[in-house]
Design a protein around this motif. Structure first.
Motif, mmCIF file in Angstrom:
data_model
loop_
_atom_site.group_PDB
_atom_site.id
_atom_site.type_symbol
_atom_site.label_atom_id
_atom_site.label_comp_id
_atom_site.label_asym_id
_atom_site.label_seq_id
_atom_site.Cartn_x
_atom_site.Cartn_y
_atom_site.Cartn_z
ATOM 1 N N LEU A 128 0.835 -1.193 0.000
ATOM 2 C CA LEU A 128 0.000 0.000 0.000
ATOM 3 C C LEU A 128 0.875 1.249 0.000
ATOM 4 C CD1 LEU A 128 -2.718 -1.015 2.631
ATOM 5 C CD2 LEU A 128 -2.847 -1.190 0.135
ATOM 6 N N GLU A 129 0.344 2.319 -0.534
ATOM 7 C CA GLU A 129 1.093 3.573 -0.617
ATOM 8 C C GLU A 129 1.544 4.044 0.765
ATOM 9 O OE1 GLU A 129 3.081 6.391 -2.503
ATOM 10 O OE2 GLU A 129 1.682 5.159 -3.688
ATOM 11 N N LYS A 130 0.709 3.854 1.775
ATOM 12 C CA LYS A 130 1.046 4.324 3.124
ATOM 13 C C LYS A 130 2.226 3.571 3.735
ATOM 14 C CE LYS A 130 -2.198 1.359 5.690
ATOM 15 N NZ LYS A 130 -1.162 0.700 6.513
ATOM 16 N N ASP A 131 2.530 2.384 3.209
ATOM 17 C CA ASP A 131 3.639 1.578 3.722
ATOM 18 C C ASP A 131 4.911 1.714 2.897
ATOM 19 O OD1 ASP A 131 2.102 0.467 5.826
ATOM 20 O OD2 ASP A 131 1.209 -0.982 4.432
ATOM 21 N N PHE A 132 4.872 2.564 1.894
ATOM 22 C CA PHE A 132 6.001 2.734 0.975
ATOM 23 C C PHE A 132 6.960 3.794 1.545
ATOM 24 C CE2 PHE A 132 7.028 3.853 -3.764
ATOM 25 C CZ PHE A 132 8.337 3.449 -3.550
ATOM 26 N N PHE A 133 7.863 3.365 2.417
ATOM 27 C CA PHE A 133 8.819 4.294 3.022
ATOM 28 C C PHE A 133 10.014 3.514 3.576
ATOM 29 C CE2 PHE A 133 5.871 3.015 6.329
ATOM 30 C CZ PHE A 133 6.682 2.774 7.429
ATOM 31 N N ASP A 134 11.050 4.236 3.937
ATOM 32 C CA ASP A 134 12.275 3.664 4.490
ATOM 33 C C ASP A 134 12.820 2.574 3.568
ATOM 34 O OD1 ASP A 134 12.195 5.403 6.598
ATOM 35 O OD2 ASP A 134 11.206 4.010 7.965
ATOM 36 N N ASN A 135 13.009 1.368 4.095
ATOM 37 C CA ASN A 135 13.611 0.284 3.317
ATOM 38 C C ASN A 135 12.575 -0.601 2.641
ATOM 39 O OD1 ASN A 135 12.647 -0.944 5.691
ATOM 40 N ND2 ASN A 135 14.207 -2.553 5.592
ATOM 41 N N ILE A 136 11.315 -0.179 2.658
ATOM 42 C CA ILE A 136 10.221 -0.976 2.075
ATOM 43 C C ILE A 136 9.955 -0.505 0.650
ATOM 44 C CG2 ILE A 136 7.829 -1.701 2.332
ATOM 45 C CD1 ILE A 136 8.102 -0.939 5.331
ATOM 46 N N LEU A 137 9.975 -1.447 -0.301
ATOM 47 C CA LEU A 137 9.868 -1.112 -1.721
ATOM 48 C C LEU A 137 8.875 -2.036 -2.424
ATOM 49 C CD1 LEU A 137 13.699 -0.871 -2.015
ATOM 50 C CD2 LEU A 137 12.202 1.063 -2.504
ATOM 51 N N VAL A 160 0.879 -0.350 -4.825
ATOM 52 C CA VAL A 160 1.867 0.456 -5.562
ATOM 53 C C VAL A 160 2.390 -0.329 -6.755
ATOM 54 C CG1 VAL A 160 4.072 1.664 -5.440
ATOM 55 C CG2 VAL A 160 2.557 1.639 -3.441
ATOM 56 N N VAL A 161 2.204 0.223 -7.942
ATOM 57 C CA VAL A 161 2.765 -0.348 -9.170
ATOM 58 C C VAL A 161 3.432 0.808 -9.905
ATOM 59 C CG1 VAL A 161 2.346 -1.663 -11.266
ATOM 60 C CG2 VAL A 161 0.877 -2.034 -9.269
ATOM 61 N N GLU A 162 4.735 0.811 -9.936
ATOM 62 C CA GLU A 162 5.487 1.951 -10.438
ATOM 63 C C GLU A 162 5.302 2.165 -11.942
ATOM 64 O OE1 GLU A 162 9.372 2.090 -7.623
ATOM 65 O OE2 GLU A 162 9.125 0.280 -8.818
ATOM 66 N N SER A 163 5.011 3.412 -12.313
ATOM 67 C CA SER A 163 4.930 3.850 -13.720
ATOM 68 C C SER A 163 3.865 3.111 -14.522
ATOM 69 C CB SER A 163 6.294 3.676 -14.413
ATOM 70 O OG SER A 163 7.299 4.377 -13.716
ATOM 71 N N PHE A 164 2.880 2.536 -13.838
ATOM 72 C CA PHE A 164 1.770 1.870 -14.518
ATOM 73 C C PHE A 164 0.574 2.809 -14.383
ATOM 74 C CE2 PHE A 164 -1.507 -1.392 -15.198
ATOM 75 C CZ PHE A 164 -0.958 -2.082 -16.257
ATOM 76 N N ASP A 165 0.283 3.566 -15.456
ATOM 77 C CA ASP A 165 -0.580 4.740 -15.354
ATOM 78 C C ASP A 165 -1.925 4.555 -16.045
ATOM 79 O OD1 ASP A 165 1.491 6.138 -13.995
ATOM 80 O OD2 ASP A 165 2.423 6.593 -15.931
ATOM 81 N N GLU A 166 -2.925 5.175 -15.445
ATOM 82 C CA GLU A 166 -4.267 5.168 -16.015
ATOM 83 C C GLU A 166 -4.259 5.868 -17.374
ATOM 84 O OE1 GLU A 166 -8.833 6.556 -14.839
ATOM 85 O OE2 GLU A 166 -7.173 6.949 -13.445
ATOM 86 N N ASN A 167 -4.992 5.297 -18.323
ATOM 87 C CA ASN A 167 -5.127 5.793 -19.697
ATOM 88 C C ASN A 167 -3.852 5.677 -20.523
ATOM 89 O OD1 ASN A 167 -7.828 6.513 -19.201
ATOM 90 N ND2 ASN A 167 -7.214 8.513 -18.418
#
Length: 337
Positions: A81-90, A270-277
């Motif tokens: 989840l976006e809220k858990d995306f910090f520090d050493n978590i990827l 979280v899915v990096e650079s996977f964008d709507e439209n």
């Protein structure tokens, strides 16, 4: 630099295939030493060791963490989840189940892994190179055979899925989730089947599905993984919805790998650079199956499905293919020494 990558696993199951085979592929391509060891102290997941640093890989469907991130230099999580995306978590982005040169790969595994009872199914699948024994739903696709089909199938839609019996789980929350998921999948298949005669839609046939969606059951002779991939290869537009624990399943990663335009329920992880439209069209919510025909029509108009499918094929090459999947991990570990 120590050009050696060591993976530790508690046993071998299909959820580990992407990391195992991707690392093997990367090591062969870059002349690295590759080793897989048994570590029974791991409850689930995989540990990657490189240059005196370790990374834990959490491939669970759940957004909850299966280990403490602080116990490792890096913690890569699939359902993040976006809220858990910090520090050493990827994030690990999407997951797909693929293999590469499996007969040679198993020679790199600790003998204790190969003889572990929990590894038995994947060992058989790896040895069954010609797909004569284990043509099952979790069989890995051979990475060397994946390519983009440039043929145009006039907007053919695919959505071949399964239902989950809510009575098989004691949790009231899980029962509700399964009912909602089943309703979306049934109504989506019926809508597409009604308006798009050239579509490839249906429900995996089992006793539960037979009772509530008998009009949508797939032919038992056509539900093998090889036939499914053949159908996916010959489609243009693919429908995705949340899998277990309301997180993306393997199917959406497969859609991207095969270069398909995607219509999906909202992606909560979280899915990096996977964008709507750009990579997918997003439905309003988990129940919005009624929006699908309009989304399909928009993609068919001016053949937009071709452009979005091409975007996804490029995205998968940059994010899911073994050559880039492990390079990202190694780069992160090297930049944070």
């Amino acid at each position: 630099m120590n050009n050696k990558i060591v993976l530790e696993i508690p046993y071998w199951v299909s959820h580990y295939n992407m990391l195992l085979y991707a690392t093997y592929y990367y090591c062969i391509q870059n002349n690295y030493r590759f080793e897989v060891k048994l570590n029974k102290k791991i409850n689930n997941g995989v540990i990657l060791n490189f240059n005196n640093k370790n990374s834990f890989f959490d491939y669970s469907d759940d957004v909850l963490f299966i280990e403490k991130p602080t116990n490792f230099d890096f913690y890569f999580k699939r359902s993040l989840l976006e809220k858990d995306f910090f520090d050493n978590i990827l994030p690990l982005n999407f997951q797909v189940n693929y293999s590469y040169n499996s007969l040679s790969f198993i020679k790199c595994l600790d003998r204790k892994i190969l003889t572990d009872q929990k590894s038995r199914v994947e060992v058989i699948r790896a040895l069954d190179y010609f797909n004569k024994i284990t043509n099952l739903s979790h069989r890995a696709m051979d990475i060397s055979t994946i390519k983009r089909n440039d043929n145009d199938y006039q907007g053919r839609v695919i959505f071949q899925t399964r239902l989950w019996n809510p009575d098989n789980n004691p949790s009231l929350e899980e029962k509700e989730r399964r009912n909602k998921q089943n309703a979306f999948r049934i109504n989506t298949c019926r809508l597409i089947k009604k308006y798009y005669k050239n579509s490839l839609v249906g429900i995996y046939p089992d006793s539960y599905s037979s009772k509530i969606a008998s009009d949508l059951l797939l032919d038992k002779k056509s539900i093998t993984k090889s036939i499914y991939f053949r159908n996916l290869f010959c489609s243009d537009i693919a429908i995705a919805d949340d899998g277990l624990k309301d997180t993306p399943g393997w199917k959406i990663g497969e859609y991207a790998f095969f270069g398909k335009a995607i219509i999906s329920t909202p992606i909560s992880t979280v899915v990096e650079s996977f964008d709507e439209n750009v990579n997918f069209l997003k439905l309003s919510d988990r129940n919005s199956y009624h929006e699908i025909p309009d989304k399909i029509e928009w993609l068919i108009e001016q053949k937009r499905y071709s452009e979005i499918g091409s975007n996804n094929f490029d995205w998968a090459n940059k994010n899911l293919h073994p050559k880039s999947y492990i390079q990202r991990i190694i780069t992160i570990m090297e930049l944070n020494k």
